[in-house]
Design a protein around this motif. Structure first.
Motif, mmCIF file in Angstrom:
data_model
loop_
_atom_site.group_PDB
_atom_site.id
_atom_site.type_symbol
_atom_site.label_atom_id
_atom_site.label_comp_id
_atom_site.label_asym_id
_atom_site.label_seq_id
_atom_site.Cartn_x
_atom_site.Cartn_y
_atom_site.Cartn_z
ATOM 1 N N UNK A 109 -35.072 51.433 59.620
ATOM 2 C CA UNK A 109 -34.588 51.002 60.926
ATOM 3 C C UNK A 109 -33.075 50.754 60.902
ATOM 4 N N UNK A 110 -32.608 50.095 59.837
ATOM 5 C CA UNK A 110 -31.167 49.843 59.731
ATOM 6 C C UNK A 110 -30.417 51.154 59.592
ATOM 7 N N UNK A 111 -31.037 52.091 58.872
ATOM 8 C CA UNK A 111 -30.414 53.389 58.659
ATOM 9 C C UNK A 111 -30.141 54.090 59.985
ATOM 10 N N UNK A 112 -31.040 53.896 60.940
ATOM 11 C CA UNK A 112 -30.861 54.515 62.255
ATOM 12 C C UNK A 112 -29.561 54.128 62.927
ATOM 13 N N UNK A 113 -28.995 52.979 62.503
ATOM 14 C CA UNK A 113 -27.729 52.564 63.099
ATOM 15 C C UNK A 113 -26.620 53.534 62.725
ATOM 16 N N UNK A 114 -26.881 54.317 61.665
ATOM 17 C CA UNK A 114 -25.893 55.316 61.271
ATOM 18 C C UNK A 114 -24.626 54.738 60.671
ATOM 19 N N UNK A 115 -24.726 53.569 60.029
ATOM 20 C CA UNK A 115 -23.551 52.942 59.411
ATOM 21 C C UNK A 115 -23.616 53.130 57.907
ATOM 22 N N UNK A 116 -22.451 53.051 57.249
ATOM 23 C CA UNK A 116 -22.470 53.152 55.783
ATOM 24 C C UNK A 116 -23.348 52.064 55.180
ATOM 25 N N UNK A 117 -24.245 52.453 54.305
ATOM 26 C CA UNK A 117 -25.080 51.434 53.663
ATOM 27 C C UNK A 117 -25.514 51.839 52.262
ATOM 28 N N UNK A 166 -17.353 48.396 43.829
ATOM 29 C CA UNK A 166 -15.966 48.519 43.442
ATOM 30 C C UNK A 166 -15.499 49.971 43.575
ATOM 31 N N UNK A 167 -16.420 50.882 43.290
ATOM 32 C CA UNK A 167 -16.079 52.320 43.324
ATOM 33 C C UNK A 167 -15.995 52.848 44.747
ATOM 34 N N UNK A 168 -17.005 52.515 45.540
ATOM 35 C CA UNK A 168 -17.040 53.129 46.870
ATOM 36 C C UNK A 168 -16.040 52.475 47.790
ATOM 37 N N UNK A 169 -15.539 53.266 48.647
ATOM 38 C CA UNK A 169 -14.703 52.743 49.712
ATOM 39 C C UNK A 169 -15.491 53.055 50.971
ATOM 40 N N UNK A 170 -15.822 52.003 51.688
ATOM 41 C CA UNK A 170 -16.736 52.187 52.811
ATOM 42 C C UNK A 170 -16.254 53.276 53.756
ATOM 43 N N UNK A 171 -14.948 53.343 53.932
ATOM 44 C CA UNK A 171 -14.427 54.324 54.886
ATOM 45 C C UNK A 171 -14.812 55.750 54.500
ATOM 46 N N UNK A 172 -14.815 55.958 53.172
ATOM 47 C CA UNK A 172 -15.110 57.326 52.704
ATOM 48 C C UNK A 172 -16.599 57.596 52.673
ATOM 49 N N UNK A 173 -17.349 56.510 52.804
ATOM 50 C CA UNK A 173 -18.771 56.701 52.611
ATOM 51 C C UNK A 173 -19.396 57.310 53.854
ATOM 52 N N UNK A 174 -20.112 58.376 53.632
ATOM 53 C CA UNK A 174 -20.737 59.030 54.780
ATOM 54 C C UNK A 174 -21.835 58.138 55.307
ATOM 55 N N UNK A 175 -21.962 58.105 56.612
ATOM 56 C CA UNK A 175 -23.108 57.407 57.178
ATOM 57 C C UNK A 175 -24.343 58.199 56.787
#
Ligand SMILES: Nc1nc2c(ncn2[C@@H]2O[C@H](COP(=O)(O)OP(=O)(O)OP(=O)(O)O)[C@@H](O)[C@H]2O)c(=O)[nH]1
Ligand SMILES: [Mg+2]
Length: 610
Positions: A109-117, A166-175
């Motif tokens: 359900x949270x995934x449906x929001x289409x946000x980086x997670x 630490x590695x991921x940068x949320x901005x770069x993370x694909x939804x």
């Protein structure tokens, strides 16, 4: 450098707060039942690279269609609807690895929001122990997001998660890619691909539950547990209390002998030692009570007790859901009232808020114990029970029974005929960790000592001041306090309280006791020290009142304390949680009314009988 904002979300009881504490070093409350966290908490941590994260711990939710006030908070933050709060850059969805069938629904359900997670696969220790095998990489592929194993209650159990963040940068993370289709089918498909469940499930929980949830044995066990706790509060605490009393007395006497006669000596001996010392001796009892509360909370037993009592509570106008908020109120009504946020039905929630102050909070213990120890003999009943422990138990029961009666009355008033079903998760039983219990107790001790050194200290000094000034006129014959402001005030109040047997000293103690209940004990300590013999320091308060009060007065004061809403902070929290002054007025009004009535009956009946 910018700060990355992360939020922890997930079903209740999956270990979000444990993870939050582990990452940020905080000490938020963790316990083994659903609905522990009811507000948003923020913390920070720094990853090895020096990158700073701000982390949100949120109330657990079963879905984003919120049905209770605590779930609303989580939903609004996830959807970015909360005023003044930007959407988190990254959502860390926490799941209980032993219960994926349930928890994955919320993940989807949270995934449906289409946000980086990312997914934190928590409780991996428990999953391994039970023989659940999870193919992490396959799960990653199936969900289309990174999956990291964690053990939130073990030191270093969140290292992998930190390294990953630490590695991921949320901005770069694909939804994540959003799959369409029925959630149930999707969960089944994912489980089939990535998880191997053990063939034989562990039978320990079931075996315990057969006894604990049994309609007859279950209730007997519950009654036994409760009764044992009150016995322990009395009998275990005694040597410790004697020790503290001894310490306070000896130091107080030393000061009395050392300081020159005058105002300073009076302030130290009559104010600080007689007042604060009188409260301090109750620390052991409070800690013993909390020891049991902490152990019960972590064991997983509480939701079972709620389940067991549900029918009974429903008849009384409450629901099993009210059980945990009411039980928390034994510690203090404030967290108890806040915990009602996990109750869906607004009317049930309001009823629970109205009756929560009737549960015997730990601040009443000093008052109860002082009076019990002074007036009830410590004799043994039926060979094993301590009579004082029984009286304490009866006072607790009086609170519970009145709460039920009031709830029943409210239900009648609103002509409520609603049906209800209690849906509550029964968590796995868990052995409470010695370290966590120790930390919990340490914190309680600090809270108590902080209260003693702040609110109780300042009110005691204030009361000492009021009892000292104005000074008695030349040639006065009565003790100085009789001429003071406090003395005059006490005498002014006396007629109102005479029908319930309160003397003017009690009347004075009631006023500062409005701010916090234990202050009444400190106040009595000071008032008696000032009005009586020189050596009346803290420790002698018990024997002193035993000699001066009638049994009827003592029992009447006990009855008063079962009901009287002598706690400003509780009233303030009721106002905040209900957003209504009317509720505060109703609550305070009915509680004072009941207090007066109960004290009146107790006093008059006891007087007639003795
Ligand atoms: N064995 C084991 N127990 C854990 C782990 N993480 C948390 N727990 C226990 O799980 C229970 C729930 O932990 P909490 O952190 O309160 O859960 P929560 O998700 O914050 O719960 P709510 O605030 O009610 O939503 C507690 O009894 C913890 O001690 C873990 O990794 N392994
Ligand atoms: Mg929590």
């Amino acid at each position: 450098m910018s700060i990355s904002r992360i939020a922890l979300v997930g079903n209740p009881n999956c270990g979000k707060t444990a993870l939050f504490n582990q990452l940020t070093g905080s000490r938020q409350k963790v316990a083994n039942y659903a609905g522990v966290t009811v507000e948003r908490k923020e913390g920070r941590f720094t990853a090895p690279s020096g990158r700073v994260f701000s982390l949100l711990d949120l109330p657990g939710a079963y879905s984003l269609d919120a049905t209770s006030p605590d779930e609303v908070i989580t939903r609004d933050i996830c959807l970015g609807r909360r005023a003044g709060e930007a959407v988190p850059e990254l959502i860390v969805c926490v799941v209980d690895a032993t219960n994926l069938r349930l928890h994955l629904r919320f993940v989807l359900e949270v995934k449906r929001l289409g946000r980086p997670m990312v997914l934190a696969l928590n409780m991996m220790d428990a999953a391994r122990k039970r023989g659940v095998t999870i193919d992490r990489e396959e799960l990653q592929r199936q969900l289309g997001m990174d999956v990291i194993e964690t053990v939130a209650i073990q030191t270093g159990g969140a290292q992998d998660l930190v390294a990953h963040l630490d590695k991921v940068v949320a901005k770069d993370m694909a939804a994540p890619v959003v799959h369409e289709g029925e959630v149930h089918d999707q969960v089944r498909k994912i489980l089939a691909a990535a998880v191997v469940m053990p063939t034989a499930t562990s039978g320990i929980d079931d075996t315990i539950d057969r006894w604990v949830l049994h309609p007859v044995f279950g209730l007997a066990i519950l009654a036994l547990v409760m009764f044992f706790i009150f016995q322990a509060v009395f009998s275990w605490a005694e040597p410790l209390m004697d020790g503290i009393t001894e310490g306070v007395t000896v130091t107080g006497e030393w000061f009395a002998a050392t300081l020159p006669d005058g105002l300073l000596r009076s302030l130290v001996v009559d104010g600080l030692f007689a007042g604060l010392g009188a409260v301090l001796v109750f620390l052991p009892q409070i800690l013993i009570l909390f020891f049991f509360i902490l152990v019960l909370e972590e064991s997983g037993y509480l939701p079972r007790a709620a389940f067991l009592l549900d029918r009974l509570m429903f008849k009384a106008g409450l629901t099993g859901r009210s059980f945990i908020p009411l039980l928390s109120s034994f510690a203090c009504a404030i967290p108890g009232i806040m915990a009602t946020r996990s109750i869906q039905d607004p009317r049930d929630r309001l009823t629970t808020i109205l009756v929560a102050p009737l549960m015997t909070c730990s601040a009443r213990l000093p008052v109860y114990t002082l009076l019990i120890a002074a007036f009830i003999p410590a004799s043994t009943v039926w060979g094993i029970f301590n009579l004082q422990g029984i009286v304490l138990f009866v006072l607790y029961v009086a609170g519970i029974v009145s709460a039920m009666a009031v709830a029943w009355f409210i239900k009648r008033m609103r002509k409520d005929k609603s049906e209800h079903a209690l849906l509550m998760e029964l968590p796995s039983y868990r052995m409470p960790g010695a370290r966590n219990v120790a930390i919990g107790l340490w914190e309680r001790a600090l809270i108590f000592l902080r209260r003693v050194t702040t609110i109780i200290l300042s009110l005691t000094v204030l009361l000492w001041f009021l009892s000292t000034f104005p000074a008695p006129p030349e040639g006065a014959t009565l003790p100085a306090i009789d001429y003071s402001l406090a003395g005059q005030l006490g005498r002014l109040m006396e007629p109102v309280f005479a029908p319930i047997g309160f003397n003017w000293q009690i009347c004075i103690a009631l006023i500062p006791g409005l701010a916090a209940r234990e202050v009444a004990v400190a106040a009595l300590g000071t008032v008696y020290a000032m009005s009586g013999s020189e050596e009346a320091v803290a420790a002698q308060l018990g024997p002193l009142i035993a000699a001066q009060w009638s049994l009827a007065t003592a029992l009447s004061l006990l009855a008063w304390y079962v009901f009287a809403p002598q706690c400003m902070s509780t009233l303030a929290v009721i106002r905040r949680e209900t957003n209504s002054w009317r509720t505060v007025a109703v609550s305070a009004g009915y509680l004072f009314g009941l207090a007066y009535l109960a004290a009146f009956l107790t006093y008059q009946i006891t007087k007639a009988l003795t």
